[in-house]
Design an enzyme around this catalytic site. Structure first.
Site, short mmCIF file in Angstrom:
data_model
loop_
_atom_site.label_atom_id
_atom_site.label_comp_id
_atom_site.label_asym_id
_atom_site.label_seq_id
_atom_site.Cartn_x
_atom_site.Cartn_y
_atom_site.Cartn_z
N GLU A 129 -8.42 3.86 -2.43
CA GLU A 129 -8.36 2.52 -3.02
C GLU A 129 -9.24 1.62 -2.15
OE1 GLU A 129 -4.64 0.33 -2.49
OE2 GLU A 129 -4.86 -0.48 -4.50
N SER B 75 0.84 -1.20 0.00
CA SER B 75 0.00 0.00 0.00
C SER B 75 0.88 1.26 0.00
CB SER B 75 -0.91 -0.02 1.22
OG SER B 75 -0.13 -0.09 2.39
N CYS C 11 -3.79 -4.73 -7.78
CA CYS C 11 -3.37 -3.34 -7.96
C CYS C 11 -3.69 -2.86 -9.37
CB CYS C 11 -1.89 -3.19 -7.68
SG CYS C 11 -0.88 -3.98 -8.92
P1 NAD Z 1 0.56 -3.63 2.94
O1 NAD Z 1 1.18 -2.32 2.63
O2 NAD Z 1 -0.35 -3.73 4.12
O3 NAD Z 1 1.71 -4.73 3.20
C1 NAD Z 1 2.75 -4.93 2.30
C2 NAD Z 1 3.97 -5.42 3.06
O4 NAD Z 1 4.38 -4.43 3.98
C3 NAD Z 1 3.74 -6.70 3.86
O5 NAD Z 1 4.86 -7.53 3.73
C4 NAD Z 1 3.57 -6.18 5.27
O6 NAD Z 1 4.02 -7.12 6.24
C5 NAD Z 1 4.44 -4.95 5.30
N1 NAD Z 1 3.92 -3.93 6.24
C6 NAD Z 1 2.63 -3.71 6.56
N2 NAD Z 1 2.53 -2.69 7.45
C7 NAD Z 1 3.80 -2.25 7.68
C8 NAD Z 1 4.36 -1.22 8.49
N3 NAD Z 1 3.58 -0.43 9.24
N4 NAD Z 1 5.69 -1.04 8.46
C9 NAD Z 1 6.48 -1.83 7.71
N5 NAD Z 1 6.00 -2.83 6.93
C10 NAD Z 1 4.68 -3.04 6.90
O7 NAD Z 1 -0.16 -4.11 1.61
P2 NAD Z 1 -1.07 -5.41 1.39
O8 NAD Z 1 -2.39 -5.18 2.06
O9 NAD Z 1 -0.33 -6.65 1.70
O10 NAD Z 1 -1.25 -5.37 -0.20
C11 NAD Z 1 -2.23 -4.61 -0.85
C12 NAD Z 1 -1.68 -3.31 -1.37
O11 NAD Z 1 -0.59 -3.55 -2.25
C13 NAD Z 1 -2.68 -2.53 -2.20
O12 NAD Z 1 -2.58 -1.16 -1.89
C14 NAD Z 1 -2.24 -2.78 -3.65
O13 NAD Z 1 -2.63 -1.80 -4.57
C15 NAD Z 1 -0.77 -2.83 -3.47
N6 NAD Z 1 -0.12 -3.52 -4.58
C16 NAD Z 1 0.61 -2.76 -5.46
C17 NAD Z 1 1.22 -3.37 -6.56
C18 NAD Z 1 2.03 -2.56 -7.53
O14 NAD Z 1 2.82 -3.13 -8.27
N7 NAD Z 1 1.89 -1.25 -7.55
C19 NAD Z 1 1.09 -4.76 -6.74
C20 NAD Z 1 0.36 -5.48 -5.81
C21 NAD Z 1 -0.24 -4.86 -4.72
#
Ligand code: NAD
Length: 499
Positions: free
Chosen positions: A384, A226, A281
């Site tokens: 989103e 995210s 995404c």
């Molecule tokens: P997220 O940001 O919650 O988590 C992603 C990763 O970050 C995980 O490994 C998680 O453990 C880690 N994380 C979570 N909170 C954290 C914090 N406070 N500090 C450090 N690390 C932390 O995302 P998600 O819910 O797993 O995935 C969905 C999101 O990913 C959506 O916003 C989607 O659009 C995005 N996404 C983007 C792409 C792209 O290529 N642009 C591709 C796939 C998904």
């Protein structure tokens, strides 16, 4: 209950922090496993071991390294069903979609088989008298990837396959929501011939991520997730002197021109809006028809298609269009946003709020929703949603529709549906978004192109996979060498032009 582990130095290692996260089966709502959350010490230990193994891997010739990828592709195909089943069980997506998740990662691994070609340097013969100059691409050393829940096979492979092909060691911190497939991939890489220590899977949450960002041995970090976390990781990683690329969230608009084939546009919107329950995404979450007649026609075409969507557990095989959301919290958040849309005055044309899956009442299923007449100030338009919710905003002209997509803070993907080449070309040229589809709703580039969004969807200079990945995971060293043939010129005190 099953207790998952880390994968360090080619073996499963139990967590020692005493902290765990629950891993759910989203279709039933049951906790099916718990995953250890690494401490800083565990992360640092995995990095130290990777650093010990990396120089020998970097010194292995690139063709031998590529052969590991070749064998890995064979093993991925051999275990496709097993991987897809494990993926669907933890993520909730349908089996065909889970296979697509593995397949899109596999294609990047295939591209990496060509790494020796991409790693070739540059050479200038006789740049000056007796002087040759050459540039080589060297691995960074130990690098790390932090990946999201929604593509637990594809995105880890997008990260580790190019990094490892370049001669780096890789620390993978997958999503704690669906960690089993990344662990299985690491085991397959070992079976394919990867030396121990080159791919370490460290499960965890913020503590492990912060430990990666602060570890001085980690030279590069790739993140997908995210936008708020992408921004955080980008700034903290850069402040610590690392090379960082972060890919964030999205709000992908699809513009539908009055001359578009409306059946084709409606089919595309349904697949791209509701596939994988909208947890992509590259999902289309905003439809922008141009003109009220187009908008009315589109709604008329969309409603029966949406009402016919089959929602269910992955165990129903090909009989479902999409499955549950990943967690109860995700479901609550999506339904909260739907309620906000109603309160803020959007027209809820298809209301999935009462949806319940017979026999799976505790699962995290959400019925499909369609909003019409949403406006820029509404939360359902600004945020989103990451759920099965398609929002229609009406534009009165092409310029207004273009403005919607251009003014939105996200810039991952977009599409236009039209029969007019002139409009399509203008759109592709002017839009400030990284990936563009023309009559293609989800324009995910193939492995040999690169993937990346603009604006708040991407931070850093280089994209994922394709040639950019090889630039990201290597650094250039340029050598100027002179082998004088008996010439003695004495010391030089100024830059010399090469003559
Ligand atoms: P997220 O940001 O919650 O988590 C992603 C990763 O970050 C995980 O490994 C998680 O453990 C880690 N994380 C979570 N909170 C954290 C914090 N406070 N500090 C450090 N690390 C932390 O995302 P998600 O819910 O797993 O995935 C969905 C999101 O990913 C959506 O916003 C989607 O659009 C995005 N996404 C983007 C792409 C792209 O290529 N642009 C591709 C796939 C998904």
């Amino acid at each position: 209950m099953q207790e998952l582990s880390h994968w360090i130095d080619g073996t499963n290692v139990k967590g020692s922090s005493g902290r765990f996260a629950d891993v759910f089966n989203p279709a039933t709502g049951e906790v099916q496993a718990r995953v250890p959350l690494a401490s800083k010490d565990e992360l640092d230990m995995a990095v130290a071991k990777a650093a010990e193994a990396q120089p020998q891997w970097a010194a292995t010739n690139p063709q031998r390294r590529a052969r590991v990828m070749m064998e890995f592709v064979r093993l991925l195909n051999r275990d496709m069903d097993k991987l897809a089943e494990a993926l669907s069980r933890e993520h909730g997506k349908t089996l065909p979609d889970a296979k697509g998740d593995v397949q899109r990662g596999l294609e990047v691994v295939e591209f990496c088989i060509g790494a020796p070609h991409l790693l070739k340097g540059e050479y200038t013969d006789s740049a000056g008298p007796g002087i040759d100059m050459y540039s080589m691409r060297q691995p960074l050393g130990v690098v790390a990837g932090i990946t999201p829940f929604n593509f637990p096979a594809m995105i880890p492979m997008w990260k580790f396959a190019p990094a490892i092909s370049c001669g780096n060691a890789f620390i993978l911190k997958p999503s704690e929501r669906d960690p089993s497939v990344p662990l299985m991939l690491a085991e397959l890489m070992q079976e394919a011939g990867l030396p121990d220590g080159i791919l370490q899977v460290v499960n965890g949450d913020k503590e492990a991520v912060d430990a990666i960002l602060d570890n001085r041995t980690v030279m590069g970090v790739g993140f997908v997730g995210s936008t708020p976390i992408a921004e955080y990781i980008y700034s903290r990683g850069c402040a610590n002197g690392k090379r960082v690329q972060c890919f964030g969230g999205a709000k992908n608009h699809m513009i539908v021109m009055p001359d578009a084939d409306m059946d084709q546009a409606a089919d595309a919107l349904v697949g791209a809006g509701y596939g994988a329950a909208g947890e992509r995404c590259m999902a289309i979450s905003v439809a922008v028809p141009v003109g009220d007649t187009t908008a009315d026609k589109l709604v008329e075409k969309l409603v029966p298609r949406i009402e016919n969507l089959k929602v269910g557990p992955y165990t129903a095989g090909n009989d479902v269009d999409y499955g549950p959301l990943v967690t109860a919290a995700a479901k609550e958040r999506v339904l909260g946003l739907v309620n906000s849309g109603v309160e803020q005055g959007a027209e809820l044309v298809v209301d999935g709020r009462d949806f319940s899956m017979q026999g799976y009442e505790n699962g995290f299923f959400v019925g499909p929703h369609l909003f019409d007449r949403a406006t820029r100030d509404m939360d359902i338009y600004k945020q989103e949603i990451f759920g099965p919710v398609l929002t229609q905003v009406r534009a009165q002209s092409y310029e207004e529709a273009l403005g919607y997509a251009m003014d939105h803070e996200y810039g991952n993907g977009t599409a236009i549906f039209t029969r007019d080449g002139d409009t399509a070309r203008d759109f592709a040229n002017r839009i400030n978004i990284g990936m563009v589809g023309v009559n293609v709703p989800i324009p995910v580039p193939l492995a040999y192109h690169t993937f990346g969004g603009w604006k708040k969807s991407g931070f850093g200079d280089l994209n994922q996979h394709g040639p950019d990945a090889f630039r990201f995971y290597t650094r250039t060293k340029t050598v100027t060498s002179r082998w004088p043939s008996g010439l003695k010129e004495g010391g030089e005190f100024h830059f010399k032009a090469m003559d």
